[in-house]
Design a protein around this motif. Structure first.
Motif, mmCIF file in Angstrom:
data_model
loop_
_atom_site.group_PDB
_atom_site.id
_atom_site.type_symbol
_atom_site.label_atom_id
_atom_site.label_comp_id
_atom_site.label_asym_id
_atom_site.label_seq_id
_atom_site.Cartn_x
_atom_site.Cartn_y
_atom_site.Cartn_z
ATOM 1 N N ARG A 618 8.446 152.599 -16.217
ATOM 2 C CA ARG A 618 9.328 152.660 -15.041
ATOM 3 C C ARG A 618 9.581 154.122 -14.683
ATOM 4 N N ASN A 620 12.561 156.505 -13.353
ATOM 5 C CA ASN A 620 13.974 156.730 -13.033
ATOM 6 C C ASN A 620 14.390 158.083 -13.604
ATOM 7 N N ASP A 622 16.036 158.752 -16.195
ATOM 8 C CA ASP A 622 15.874 158.818 -17.644
ATOM 9 C C ASP A 622 14.424 159.098 -18.034
#
Length: 807
Positions: A618, A620, A622
């Motif tokens: 993913r 993002n 983070d």
């Protein structure tokens, strides 16, 4: 105690030592469940959760110790036991290990007992975070620091500028406002470089990487951001040789490569200023909010206020004077913290204590499960470090950070117009020395400070979370733990100095770009000095307000200081080598510069996001903030930009002679106080050879030689760590003395003139000024007289210097 073990060996089983001092035997029932078969007496202090698996295989037995560490020897192994004697020995070892262990007692360390509580009977729970959302100081303290210091420096710096104008005779023209007269000496230039390069991240992020990686973090932060300043000294001399009247880096780009390249690199320069400004205010507002409870959005707007006022009043010279004062305060606080951690603190107080504590907190026998430690808190061995130790340069995470740091900071020096403005403001004979001294003194700020406060946080076993560390809260946590509220006020003051000083530099950098590269270039090429001055001040006011708005937006989006610091090289790294080639390589052409910078940036961003998606599934804040995507994006950006430009330039070389860059003109022509020999080519070439030798030499030492010599040490011994700490203390102390004393020494004549003027009768001063005016009129009428005067003045200075050297 051994008989039950020996009688139960035929079945597969588990033994565990727990905090109640018992060794419990567990047997398997059914296919998956285990039940308690018996309790064996252990040592009353046994508190290490030890898992031992027995399994019969044919005529022998297999025993497995899982995650056991005794005196540096790992017991993670599988043994084949052939008889009961071997089994007896194995069982005895189980008991010895359980007796030697003390990892789960509450608290696990006496020195950090205040951060642990007994929970659920005999369990042990760690504080969930250090700050726990509570402010240490009252909001009134926060507002007093922000508004009080801001107002003080606005008034005091403006007063210093007025004194210089009143008693030294400085003319406040647009040239003076934006270039400080191009006559700044070595000490003040070095002080400005230190102050300009001491961001919020320097104080906060450096301790964060110490908290993450141990001793390698402060080293890689310091070395990875020092070499750019050392090497930029070469560019500073080249400006004097090839564009002596330039005001900004983008003026030189336009003079050499034309309008298209000018627009591209103007965009990169603005982006750099925005990124640096964002980091300053993100770090500053986060710490002010954590320590005092001041609203984080209010802090974002209030911090720049005082900076705007004194920059509006005095321009670049005011920025330089404020930078010196800020540097003095930063270095005084730096020395206090360094000596506190390693000599004076009751909590720590010596390298030996820090060393022993770092060994304890990183022990493999330490339990790092809930509730005795929480997700994101430092606990046990360091992943990627040699033997899991904080006391080693053999750290994969530290090395990766170092590479990211080097790439990113080349962008924020070479593409930040602030450093070009400082080089333009320096007198030619001081430029190279100022940048070398500034770089070496600045090294001490992150290295000495983070080796103290960053490692101190680990040695105190503070319950700091990864989220708090990412927001730059490691240094304030250590300061509070060691000094209470006094430590938090010192740290807050230090941070405010860093943020406002570097913020002032960014205001001047943006003001110069807007004034000379947009207004004077595309709107009003014939603008007068007064018009330029008005535009400069308007931009300072406008960008100062934008700084606050930008910080609010980023805080709202959840962007942290650590994320922004690592990502900056992805966005601006591709422009580094083309800008360097502009002054260093005559073949470098415009097409290669434009294509290299833009394509390199795009490929860097694509690589960064792609690696985050592939590695972690993913994209993002983070995942994009982790080391692998950041490393890939930074390297692709800077290397691709340089490679494309080099290839294009080899295919179609420009063969430039720097004729057009030397034709850049000033707005207001003034008589310079500098003798003509300051710009002699031979003298500048000697200065260039000097900075190349020492700049490249120190770069080799701190990036290659020093870390390579540290590798054989492996995990540091107590002696090696003490030596390391002494270097941090000495470098911080000597650097602080140099950066405080040298500007005063060099400017002593000016200081005397101001003091004499302040305490002299105003009527007499008017007569002196009238006489000076008449003499200037005579000089203008007889140019030869002024030339002879300047030569005689220079001879007198040289003679005085020789007399001081001779015994």
């Amino acid at each position: 105690m051994m008989m039950p073990l020996m009688g139960w060996w035929q079945v597969k089983g588990l033994y565990s030592a727990s905090a109640d001092g018992k060794i419990k035997a567990w047997g398997k029932e059914g296919k998956s469940s285990h039940c308690l078969k018996g309790i064996l007496e252990g040592h009353k202090d046994a508190s290490f959760i030890l898992v031992v698996v027995f399994e019969r295989i044919g005529d022998g037995l297999v025993i497995v110790w899982v995650d056991v560490r005794v005196d540096e020897l790992s017991c993670l192994e599988t043994l084949r036991l052939q008889n009961n004697r071997d089994l007896f020995y194995a069982a005895k070892l189980v008991c010895l290990i359980s007796m030697a262990s003390s990892g789960s007692q509450c608290p696990p360390f006496d020195f950090s007992g205040k951060y642990y509580d007994v929970v659920s009977g005999d369990g042990c729970g760690r504080q969930s975070s250090f700050f726990e959302g509570k402010a240490v100081l009252n909001q009134s303290v926060g507002y007093s620091v922000i508004l009080g210091f801001g107002a003080f420096f606005a008034i005091f710096t403006s007063f210093l500028v007025w004194l210089e104008k009143r008693y030294v005779g400085s003319k406040h023209t647009s040239e003076w406002f934006n270039t400080a007269g191009r006559n700044v000496k070595t000490g003040l230039i070095a002080s400005v470089i230190v102050s300009q390069w001491t961001w919020a991240a320097t104080i906060l992020q450096s301790s964060n990487v110490a908290w993450q990686y141990g001793v390698s973090g402060p080293f890689w932060y310091a070395s990875g951001a020092t070499i750019q300043v050392l090497l930029f000294g070469v560019m500073a001399i080249e400006i004097k040789r090839k564009a002596p009247h330039a005001h900004t880096v983008c003026e030189i780009v336009k003079a050499r490569w034309g309008t298209a390249a000018h627009m591209v690199f103007l965009s990169f320069c603005f982006l750099t200023n925005i990124i640096v400004t964002a980091m300053l205010l993100l770090g500053g507002s986060a710490v002010v909010n954590a320590l005092t409870g001041v609203n984080i959005y209010a802090a974002s707007f209030l911090i720049p206020l005082g900076v705007i006022v004194y920059t509006l009043a005095g321009g670049l010279k005011a920025t330089f004077l404020a930078s010196y004062i800020h540097s003095v305060i930063v270095h005084v606080v730096l020395v206090i913290f360094v000596y506190l951690v390693y000599t004076a603190s009751n909590e720590l107080g010596s390298p030996r204590v820090v060393y022993n504590r770092l060994i304890e907190v990183a022990s493999k026998s330490r339990i790092c499960q809930e509730p005795i430690s929480h997700q994101g808190q430092s606990c046990g061995p360091v992943s990627g470090n040699y033997k899991g130790s904080y006391l080693t340069m053999m750290s994969s995470g530290g090395l990766v950070f170092g590479i990211i740091n080097i790439v990113g900071n080349f962008g924020t020096v070479f593409v930040d117009n602030g450093y070009w403005v400082s080089a333009i403001a320096a007198r030619p004979s001081s430029t190279h020395k100022g940048y070398l001294l500034g770089g070496l003194v600045w090294f001490a700020v992150p290295f000495s400070l983070a080796t103290s406060l960053g490692l101190g946080a680990l040695a105190l076993d503070l319950p700091i979370t990864a989220s708090e560390a990412g927001r730059g809260l490691v240094p304030p946590a250590t300061a509070i733990a060691l000094m209470g509220k006094g430590g938090s006020i010192l740290l807050l003051t230090m941070l405010f100095m860093a943020v406002t000083s570097a913020g002032s530099s960014e205001l001047i950098a943006v003001s110069s770009l807007c004034t000379y590269d947009i207004y004077r270039t595309y709107i009003d090429p014939d603008a007068t000095g007064k018009t330029i001055l008005k535009v400069s001040r308007a931009v300072i006011l406008g960008f100062g307000c934008f700084m606050g708005l930008l910080a609010v937006m980023l805080n709202k989006a959840g962007v942290s200081l650590g994320w922004m610091y690592l990502a900056m090289g992805v966005f601006i790294g591709s422009a580094v080598l083309p800008i360097a080639f502009m002054l260093l390589w005559r073949k470098a052409n415009a097409i290669g510069a434009i294509v290299g910078a833009t394509i390199g940036c795009l490929l860097g961003i694509i690589t960064w996001l792609s690696v985050a998606k592939i590695e972690y599934g993913r994209v993002n804040l983070d995942t994009t903030g982790r080391n692998a995507p950041m490393l890939a994006g930074n390297l692709v950006s800077i290397l691709t930009g340089g490679a494309i430009h080099a290839i294009c330039s080899f295919v179609s070389p420009q063969n430039y002679d720097w004729g057009t860059t030397r034709q850049i003109t000033v707005v207001e022509k003034e008589k310079s106080e500098l003798p003509a020999e300051e710009y002699r080519e031979e003298k500048l070439l000697r200065a260039k050879a000097w900075i190349v030798k020492w700049g490249v030499g120190f770069t080799f030492v701190i990036v290659l030689l020093w870390p390579l010599l540290s590798l054989p040490a492996g995990a540091f011994s107590i002696g090696y760590f003490t030596f390391w700490a002494v270097i941090a203390i000495a470098w911080g102390t000597i650097g602080s003395i140099a950066i405080i004393a040298l500007p005063l020494y060099e400017s002593w004549e000016t200081i005397q003139s101001v003091l004499l003027g302040m305490f002299t009768n105003d009527r007499l001063m008017e007569k002196v000024e009238e006489m000076n005016l008449r003499l200037r009129t005579v000089m203008l009428a007889i140019p030869e007289a002024e030339r002879i005067y300047l030569l005689e003045k220079e001879k007198a200075k040289k003679k005085e210097s020789l007399e001081q050297v001779q015994p």
